[in-house]
Design a protein around this motif. Structure first.
Motif, PDB file in Angstrom:
ATOM      1  N   ARG A  22       2.833 -11.801  12.537  1.00 56.44           N
ATOM      2  CA  ARG A  22       3.920 -11.605  13.481  1.00 56.44           C
ATOM      3  C   ARG A  22       5.281 -11.889  12.861  1.00 56.44           C
ATOM      4  O   ARG A  22       5.431 -12.761  12.007  1.00 56.44           O
ATOM      5  CB  ARG A  22       3.718 -12.495  14.704  1.00 56.44           C
ATOM      6  N   CYS A  23       6.261 -11.160  13.354  1.00 54.07           N
ATOM      7  CA  CYS A  23       7.615 -11.250  12.820  1.00 54.07           C
ATOM      8  C   CYS A  23       8.600 -11.058  13.972  1.00 54.07           C
ATOM      9  O   CYS A  23       8.351 -10.242  14.874  1.00 54.07           O
ATOM     10  CB  CYS A  23       7.793 -10.165  11.761  1.00 54.07           C
ATOM     11  N   PHE A  32      12.857  -2.021  10.177  1.00 50.68           N
ATOM     12  CA  PHE A  32      11.930  -3.116   9.975  1.00 50.68           C
ATOM     13  C   PHE A  32      10.941  -2.711   8.901  1.00 50.68           C
ATOM     14  O   PHE A  32      10.556  -1.543   8.793  1.00 50.68           O
ATOM     15  CB  PHE A  32      11.205  -3.451  11.282  1.00 50.68           C
ATOM     16  N   TYR A  33      10.514  -3.715   8.114  1.00 47.00           N
ATOM     17  CA  TYR A  33       9.682  -3.447   6.951  1.00 47.00           C
ATOM     18  C   TYR A  33       8.615  -4.524   6.794  1.00 47.00           C
ATOM     19  O   TYR A  33       8.799  -5.662   7.217  1.00 47.00           O
ATOM     20  CB  TYR A  33      10.529  -3.469   5.662  1.00 47.00           C
ATOM     21  N   TRP A  34       7.527  -4.123   6.163  1.00 48.83           N
ATOM     22  CA  TRP A  34       6.563  -5.084   5.644  1.00 48.83           C
ATOM     23  C   TRP A  34       6.406  -4.834   4.151  1.00 48.83           C
ATOM     24  O   TRP A  34       6.258  -3.692   3.711  1.00 48.83           O
ATOM     25  CB  TRP A  34       5.201  -4.962   6.333  1.00 48.83           C
ATOM     26  N   TYR A  35       6.457  -5.928   3.395  1.00 45.37           N
ATOM     27  CA  TYR A  35       6.195  -5.928   1.967  1.00 45.37           C
ATOM     28  C   TYR A  35       5.113  -6.966   1.723  1.00 45.37           C
ATOM     29  O   TYR A  35       4.895  -7.871   2.539  1.00 45.37           O
ATOM     30  CB  TYR A  35       7.450  -6.338   1.174  1.00 45.37           C
ATOM     31  N   ARG A  36       4.432  -6.859   0.599  1.00 48.08           N
ATOM     32  CA  ARG A  36       3.487  -7.905   0.249  1.00 48.08           C
ATOM     33  C   ARG A  36       3.593  -8.215  -1.233  1.00 48.08           C
ATOM     34  O   ARG A  36       4.038  -7.388  -2.042  1.00 48.08           O
ATOM     35  CB  ARG A  36       2.046  -7.518   0.612  1.00 48.08           C
ATOM     36  N   LEU A  84     -11.105  -8.823   0.573  1.00 52.66           N
ATOM     37  CA  LEU A  84     -10.672  -9.885  -0.333  1.00 52.66           C
ATOM     38  C   LEU A  84      -9.329  -9.539  -0.980  1.00 52.66           C
ATOM     39  O   LEU A  84      -8.463 -10.416  -1.136  1.00 52.66           O
ATOM     40  CB  LEU A  84     -11.715 -10.123  -1.424  1.00 52.66           C
ATOM     41  N   GLU A  85      -9.159  -8.267  -1.332  1.00 48.35           N
ATOM     42  CA  GLU A  85      -7.937  -7.841  -2.032  1.00 48.35           C
ATOM     43  C   GLU A  85      -6.701  -7.785  -1.132  1.00 48.35           C
ATOM     44  O   GLU A  85      -5.607  -7.503  -1.606  1.00 48.35           O
ATOM     45  CB  GLU A  85      -8.141  -6.494  -2.732  1.00 48.35           C
ATOM     46  N   ASP A  86      -6.883  -8.055   0.165  1.00 48.10           N
ATOM     47  CA  ASP A  86      -5.730  -8.148   1.062  1.00 48.10           C
ATOM     48  C   ASP A  86      -5.048  -9.513   0.971  1.00 48.10           C
ATOM     49  O   ASP A  86      -3.984  -9.728   1.555  1.00 48.10           O
ATOM     50  CB  ASP A  86      -6.144  -7.892   2.519  1.00 48.10           C
ATOM     51  N   SER A  87      -5.671 -10.437   0.264  1.00 48.71           N
ATOM     52  CA  SER A  87      -5.079 -11.767   0.088  1.00 48.71           C
ATOM     53  C   SER A  87      -3.753 -11.630  -0.646  1.00 48.71           C
ATOM     54  O   SER A  87      -3.687 -11.098  -1.757  1.00 48.71           O
ATOM     55  CB  SER A  87      -6.015 -12.675  -0.715  1.00 48.71           C
ATOM     56  N   ALA A  88      -2.692 -12.084   0.011  1.00 50.40           N
ATOM     57  CA  ALA A  88      -1.347 -11.919  -0.542  1.00 50.40           C
ATOM     58  C   ALA A  88      -0.360 -12.640   0.364  1.00 50.40           C
ATOM     59  O   ALA A  88      -0.708 -13.093   1.460  1.00 50.40           O
ATOM     60  CB  ALA A  88      -0.956 -10.435  -0.626  1.00 50.40           C
ATOM     61  N   MET A  89       0.886 -12.727  -0.113  1.00 46.75           N
ATOM     62  CA  MET A  89       1.984 -13.156   0.738  1.00 46.75           C
ATOM     63  C   MET A  89       2.565 -11.900   1.386  1.00 46.75           C
ATOM     64  O   MET A  89       2.910 -10.956   0.673  1.00 46.75           O
ATOM     65  CB  MET A  89       3.038 -13.874  -0.100  1.00 46.75           C
ATOM     66  N   TYR A  90       2.657 -11.903   2.689  1.00 45.17           N
ATOM     67  CA  TYR A  90       3.203 -10.758   3.404  1.00 45.17           C
ATOM     68  C   TYR A  90       4.595 -11.116   3.924  1.00 45.17           C
ATOM     69  O   TYR A  90       4.767 -12.090   4.644  1.00 45.17           O
ATOM     70  CB  TYR A  90       2.284 -10.368   4.568  1.00 45.17           C
ATOM     71  N   PHE A  91       5.566 -10.286   3.534  1.00 46.71           N
ATOM     72  CA  PHE A  91       6.948 -10.497   3.951  1.00 46.71           C
ATOM     73  C   PHE A  91       7.360  -9.438   4.960  1.00 46.71           C
ATOM     74  O   PHE A  91       7.177  -8.242   4.736  1.00 46.71           O
ATOM     75  CB  PHE A  91       7.903 -10.408   2.760  1.00 46.71           C
ATOM     76  N   CYS A  92       7.946  -9.896   6.038  1.00 42.51           N
ATOM     77  CA  CYS A  92       8.616  -9.008   6.980  1.00 42.51           C
ATOM     78  C   CYS A  92      10.091  -8.976   6.614  1.00 42.51           C
ATOM     79  O   CYS A  92      10.643  -9.976   6.116  1.00 42.51           O
ATOM     80  CB  CYS A  92       8.420  -9.542   8.395  1.00 42.51           C
ATOM     81  N   LEU A 104      18.478  -6.203   2.759  1.00 45.84           N
ATOM     82  CA  LEU A 104      17.314  -6.589   3.528  1.00 45.84           C
ATOM     83  C   LEU A 104      17.367  -8.080   3.800  1.00 45.84           C
ATOM     84  O   LEU A 104      17.727  -8.863   2.927  1.00 45.84           O
ATOM     85  CB  LEU A 104      16.035  -6.286   2.760  1.00 45.84           C
ATOM     86  N   PHE A 105      16.998  -8.459   4.996  1.00 42.12           N
ATOM     87  CA  PHE A 105      16.826  -9.861   5.332  1.00 42.12           C
ATOM     88  C   PHE A 105      15.316 -10.105   5.417  1.00 42.12           C
ATOM     89  O   PHE A 105      14.638  -9.504   6.249  1.00 42.12           O
ATOM     90  CB  PHE A 105      17.483 -10.197   6.672  1.00 42.12           C
ATOM     91  N   PHE A 106      14.827 -10.980   4.553  1.00 37.87           N
ATOM     92  CA  PHE A 106      13.401 -11.256   4.502  1.00 37.87           C
ATOM     93  C   PHE A 106      13.072 -12.527   5.275  1.00 37.87           C
ATOM     94  O   PHE A 106      13.847 -13.485   5.285  1.00 37.87           O
ATOM     95  CB  PHE A 106      12.940 -11.468   3.056  1.00 37.87           C
ATOM     96  N   GLY A 107      11.891 -12.536   5.886  1.00 40.19           N
ATOM     97  CA  GLY A 107      11.342 -13.775   6.402  1.00 40.19           C
ATOM     98  C   GLY A 107      10.740 -14.586   5.269  1.00 40.19           C
ATOM     99  O   GLY A 107      10.685 -14.131   4.114  1.00 40.19           O
ATOM    100  N   SER A 108      10.267 -15.781   5.595  1.00 36.42           N
ATOM    101  CA  SER A 108       9.727 -16.658   4.556  1.00 36.42           C
ATOM    102  C   SER A 108       8.269 -16.363   4.220  1.00 36.42           C
ATOM    103  O   SER A 108       7.700 -16.976   3.341  1.00 36.42           O
ATOM    104  CB  SER A 108       9.891 -18.131   4.951  1.00 36.42           C
TER     105      SER A 108
END
Lengths: 115, 112
Positions: A22-23, A32-36, A84-92, A104-108
């Motif tokens: 959630r973001c 709005f964006y999602w990065y990982r 398993l390969e979805d393990s990552a840091m997900y940034f909104c 871009l303003f990123f969340g933590s």
């Protein structure tokens, strides 16, 4: 300065389970964006969202992924059946204008661990 | 396909020294090159950005140098301070597109 808020900060799940990240973007932003970022690798674009629809998505963003802006303030990323390969840091992230025209303003981030 | 390559992976600099981080890109159509700074527990934050119509942009102690013919750009941090210790990401993008291509990041440590 306004911030993008992401919850939870850490999420642990079993392979095959569904997760929702959630973001809350900055209120007057339109894009709005999602990065990982997989540990030790580059930050990768997943999807961009504008005017209540996906405007662009990467090859990573397959049918297991979906995004939604359910109530005009939240922006969610759902992974239907985690691998398993979805393990990552997900940034909104959010921006007033397109990413290449405005910062871009990123969340933590949400650290997702799939076991 | 790695659109943006960043080096070094980590960098240790003495306080007061110059920190230099390099990036190379592949797509000659890219026309926007930002640098993002990330502190532990925080998301990346835009530090400085350049477009290819200039070869250098300076903001305070931070300078981007851009070499269009070599398809390279670099971040220089003058008079590096311990508070500059962070991870730095370069990125590249195309005006009108929705996505940025990021490098792998450089962890900078400035020692007192």
């Amino acid at each position: 300065e306004p911030e993008v808020t992401q919850t939870p900060s850490h999420q642990v799940t079993q392979m095959g389970q569904e997760v929702i990240l959630r973001c809350v973007p900055i209120s007057n932003h339109l894009y709005f964006y999602w990065y990982r970022q997989i540990l030790g690798q580059k930050v990768e674009f997943l999807v961009s969202f504008y005017n209540n629809e996906i405007s662009e998505k990467s090859e990573i963003f397959d049918d297991q992924f979906s995004v939604e802006r359910p109530d005009g303030s939240n922006f969610t990323l759902k992974i239907r059946s985690t691998k398993l390969e979805d393990s990552a840091m997900y940034f909104c992230a959010s921006s007033v204008r397109l990413a290449t025209n405005e910062k871009l303003f990123f969340g933590s981030g949400t650290q997702l661990s799939v076991l | 396909q790695q659109q943006v390559k960043q080096s070094p992976q980590s960098l240790i600099v003495q306080k007061g020294g110059i920190s230099i981080i390099n990036c190379a890109y592949e797509n000659t159509a890219f026309d926007y090159f930002p640098w993002y700074q990330q502190f532990p527990g925080k998301g990346p934050a835009l530090l400085i950005a350049i477009r290819p119509d200039v070869s250098e942009k300076k903001e305070g102690r931070f300078t981007i140098s851009f070499n269009k013919s070599a398809k390279q750009f670099s971040l220089h941090i003058m008079d590096s301070q311990p508070g500059d210790s962070a991870t730095y990401f370069c990125a590249a993008g195309l005006t009108g597109a929705n996505n940025l291509f990021f490098g792998t990041g450089t962890r900078l440590t400035v020692i007192p």
